[in-house]
Write an enzyme that holds these catalytic residues in place. Sequence first.
Site, PDB file in Angstrom:
ATOM      1  N   ARG A  55     -25.079  -1.510   7.562  1.00 52.88           N
ATOM      2  CA  ARG A  55     -24.704  -2.929   7.466  1.00 52.88           C
ATOM      3  C   ARG A  55     -25.154  -3.728   8.691  1.00 52.88           C
ATOM      4  O   ARG A  55     -25.289  -4.944   8.640  1.00 52.88           O
ATOM      5  CB  ARG A  55     -23.171  -3.069   7.337  1.00 52.88           C
ATOM      6  CG  ARG A  55     -22.594  -2.836   5.965  1.00 52.88           C
ATOM      7  CD  ARG A  55     -22.666  -4.083   5.105  1.00 52.88           C
ATOM      8  NE  ARG A  55     -22.320  -3.831   3.717  1.00 52.88           N
ATOM      9  CZ  ARG A  55     -21.098  -4.009   3.206  1.00 52.88           C
ATOM     10  NH1 ARG A  55     -20.098  -4.392   3.979  1.00 52.88           N
ATOM     11  NH2 ARG A  55     -20.858  -3.763   1.920  1.00 52.88           N
ATOM     12  N   LYS A 111       0.860  -1.183   0.000  1.00 53.80           N
ATOM     13  CA  LYS A 111       0.000   0.000   0.000  1.00 53.80           C
ATOM     14  C   LYS A 111       0.906   1.246   0.000  1.00 53.80           C
ATOM     15  O   LYS A 111       1.803   1.346   0.812  1.00 53.80           O
ATOM     16  CB  LYS A 111      -0.912  -0.003   1.234  1.00 53.80           C
ATOM     17  CG  LYS A 111      -2.057   0.982   1.152  1.00 53.80           C
ATOM     18  CD  LYS A 111      -3.144   0.696   2.192  1.00 53.80           C
ATOM     19  CE  LYS A 111      -4.305   1.674   2.041  1.00 53.80           C
ATOM     20  NZ  LYS A 111      -5.397   1.410   2.995  1.00 53.80           N
ATOM     21  N   GLU A 130     -19.203  -4.925  10.437  1.00 56.82           N
ATOM     22  CA  GLU A 130     -20.169  -4.122  11.191  1.00 56.82           C
ATOM     23  C   GLU A 130     -21.235  -5.002  11.838  1.00 56.82           C
ATOM     24  O   GLU A 130     -21.661  -4.751  12.969  1.00 56.82           O
ATOM     25  CB  GLU A 130     -20.839  -3.098  10.269  1.00 56.82           C
ATOM     26  CG  GLU A 130     -19.928  -1.944   9.834  1.00 56.82           C
ATOM     27  CD  GLU A 130     -19.033  -2.289   8.661  1.00 56.82           C
ATOM     28  OE1 GLU A 130     -19.152  -3.390   8.096  1.00 56.82           O
ATOM     29  OE2 GLU A 130     -18.193  -1.430   8.313  1.00 56.82           O
TER      30      GLU A 130
HETATM   31  C1  LIG Z   1     -18.672  -1.591   4.809  1.00 56.89           C
HETATM   32  C2  LIG Z   1     -17.469  -0.684   4.903  1.00 56.89           C
HETATM   33  N1  LIG Z   1     -16.876  -0.519   6.110  1.00 56.89           N
HETATM   34  C3  LIG Z   1     -15.812   0.299   6.231  1.00 56.89           C
HETATM   35  C4  LIG Z   1     -15.314   0.982   5.151  1.00 56.89           C
HETATM   36  C5  LIG Z   1     -14.166   1.963   5.322  1.00 56.89           C
HETATM   37  N2  LIG Z   1     -12.973   1.526   4.579  1.00 56.89           N
HETATM   38  C6  LIG Z   1     -12.641   2.019   3.416  1.00 56.89           C
HETATM   39  S1  LIG Z   1     -11.233   1.362   2.802  1.00 56.89           S
HETATM   40  C7  LIG Z   1     -11.067   0.371   4.164  1.00 56.89           C
HETATM   41  C8  LIG Z   1      -9.915  -0.573   4.280  1.00 56.89           C
HETATM   42  C9  LIG Z   1      -9.966  -1.536   3.131  1.00 56.89           C
HETATM   43  O1  LIG Z   1      -8.868  -2.414   3.244  1.00 56.89           O
HETATM   44  P1  LIG Z   1      -8.495  -3.274   1.963  1.00 56.89           P
HETATM   45  O2  LIG Z   1      -9.744  -3.882   1.408  1.00 56.89           O
HETATM   46  O3  LIG Z   1      -7.428  -4.189   2.376  1.00 56.89           O
HETATM   47  O4  LIG Z   1      -7.988  -2.210   0.900  1.00 56.89           O
HETATM   48  P2  LIG Z   1      -6.581  -1.420   0.883  1.00 56.89           P
HETATM   49  O5  LIG Z   1      -6.907  -0.034   1.390  1.00 56.89           O
HETATM   50  O6  LIG Z   1      -5.628  -2.169   1.745  1.00 56.89           O
HETATM   51  O7  LIG Z   1      -6.171  -1.409  -0.558  1.00 56.89           O
HETATM   52  C10 LIG Z   1     -12.105   0.576   5.046  1.00 56.89           C
HETATM   53  C11 LIG Z   1     -12.259  -0.110   6.363  1.00 56.89           C
HETATM   54  C12 LIG Z   1     -15.973   0.795   3.911  1.00 56.89           C
HETATM   55  N3  LIG Z   1     -15.586   1.443   2.798  1.00 56.89           N
HETATM   56  N4  LIG Z   1     -17.026  -0.049   3.817  1.00 56.89           N
END
Ligand SMILES: Cc1ncc(C[n+]2csc(CCOP(=O)(O)OP(=O)(O)O)c2C)c(N)n1
Length: 582
Positions: free
Chosen positions: A370, A259, A342
């Site tokens: 959710r 990342k 969630e």
């Molecule tokens: C249902 C939901 N909960 C929380 C979020 C907030 N959120 C956005 S990106 C993220 C982390 C995602 O991690 P990953 O899928 O590993 O993607 P990366 O940023 O590592 O590429 C979160 C928790 C969201 N977008 N949707």
Amino acid sequence: MITQIPTQKPNTPLLDNIHLPSDLRQLDESQLIRVAAELRSFLLYCVGQTGGHFGAGLGVIELTIALHYLLNTPSDHLIWDVGHQCYPHKILTGRREQMLSMRQQGGLAPFPKRDESAYDCFGTGHSSTSISAALGMAVADTLQGNHRHSVAVIGDGAMTAGMAFEALNHAAHTQANLLVILNDNDMSISPNEGGLATYLAKNLKLKARRSETTAALFEALAFEYQGPVDGNDLDALLPVLKTALGKSGPQFLHITTQKGKGFQPAESDPVGYHAITKLEPINKVSKPKQPTFANIFGRWILATAQKDQHLVGITPAMKEGSDMVAFAKTYPQRFFDVAIAEQHAMTFAAGLACNGMRPVVAIYSTFLQRAYDQLIHDVAIQNLDLLIAIDRAGLVGEDGATHAGCFDIAALRCLPNLIIMTPSDEQEQWLMLNTGYHYKGTAAVRYPRGSGSCLHPITTDEQIPIGKAKLIRSGNSGTALLNFGPLLSHVADLAKERDYTLIDMRFVKPLDTALLSILMETHQQFITLEDHAAQGGAGSTVAEWAAQTTWAGRLKIIGIPDLWVEHASRSEQIAQQIINQL
Ligand SMILES: Cc1ncc(C[n+]2csc(CCOP(=O)(O)OP(=O)(O)O)c2C)c(N)n1
Ligand SMILES: CC(=O)[C@@H](O)[C@H](O)COP(=O)(O)O
Ligand SMILES: [Mg+2]
């Protein structure tokens, strides 16, 4: 390795001639590494100019190029889970020239959006939807006799949500032509949490060409697994991707990426560089950062935890966003980041509440959606002592419609026994958090993204009387403005100019109907104000009350009353709870 965000558009001769993936596919594979370098520097420049999501997009530069090079997009379906990593995808799919409009009114959307481009085959923003949607598209192709690829790119964080596994489970049953690419960078917004994250990380450390144990997990679900492969190395990625795309049935490709790849500060601090604000001109004096409602919540939960050892704090993967950082550091045993889960967060909190703890669930309004069934079934029906700190309630700005917290009042106000508080500023927020925390039952306090009008609330144990509004000013215009939430400061001057009576209602539930009855005697007009959908929000609560009061005898809303109807025969329930109101 780039160490500074360019403030001038970088020189990108190859990228300048890539308007669509069809242009990319004209290039020789050997040129793709150069395209990656140019795309990465252009992405850095653009996000520096506009702000927005950052680290995730840097991590998928090579993957984005490889996918659009080997797939026949937009005919093949490519879905980006969450979608915060989609900026390179947007640059390669005809929107390079619009990148400086990202997240601005009338400009590019922050996430993939169907009506923005044919290459955005599915709108995302909330995590963990990509596999379900890609599977739906794959099954539709099978039914229609189409031979197309359906690809879901999902991160290790998004993989922790139950919905992702619901889709994997179903895919096995359909044997559809689906490729799931797990983009494993061992990061959510914070470092990824939970057994799956540990499991994946352990195997990555093995640096095996093929991780048999990881394969076992996904092949148990009838996916053909490949990986892990270095997703930032095109020479490694292209052949494996070709192989996966050449196979039929559910395929699972596990890639590892960094990342923030290629930008040294983001590689060193992927949490801090998950999203950035736009670069300010060197000579611009930056305003001191004001505390946000989330910061006040962070101070409140820390202060309250110090006084009450029964307090436990839960977040579904938003420790930083909900500002539980200090609380987590001070009370690690009482802090729970349950990952992007969630639904689990809410029922986990219910379990804690049933066994002597006092849970505080910190959750964005949009993500609370959710956990709605869990809130009803596991918390509210059992009338558990639990506080829901609803952050990002109302309009959220640049994240747009997928992240707006516009529906929580409508969803919660019909639940019996629950109280719903709408603080007008950070001091009210503190008072209401106290009140909700000590309330015998389920309480919700909703507050917005950003800062309000009371930047330095005092730390206090004071609570406010349940269901009682607060008179801000008495007016003689005959109009009463009923405020619910943080827009009070936006209308205080206007209320004075127009000589409105101004009331800070404080509670959507229970509504201060005693005060409303008094106001009804002396006012001819009422205005309700809220940072929420007008349909079904606080205003609707007032309207329903008013209609049945002023139209007493002319309007009576008969339905299931504000209580949980226990088991009986349906005919007994209908007779006793509904018909007998007639
Ligand atoms: C249902 C939901 N909960 C929380 C979020 C907030 N959120 C956005 S990106 C993220 C982390 C995602 O991690 P990953 O899928 O590993 O993607 P990366 O940023 O590592 O590429 C979160 C928790 C969201 N977008 N949707
Ligand atoms: C993509 C995603 O869902 C999160 O990154 C979200 O954009 C965070 O919102 P805040 O910036 O309001 O914390
Ligand atoms: Mg990740």
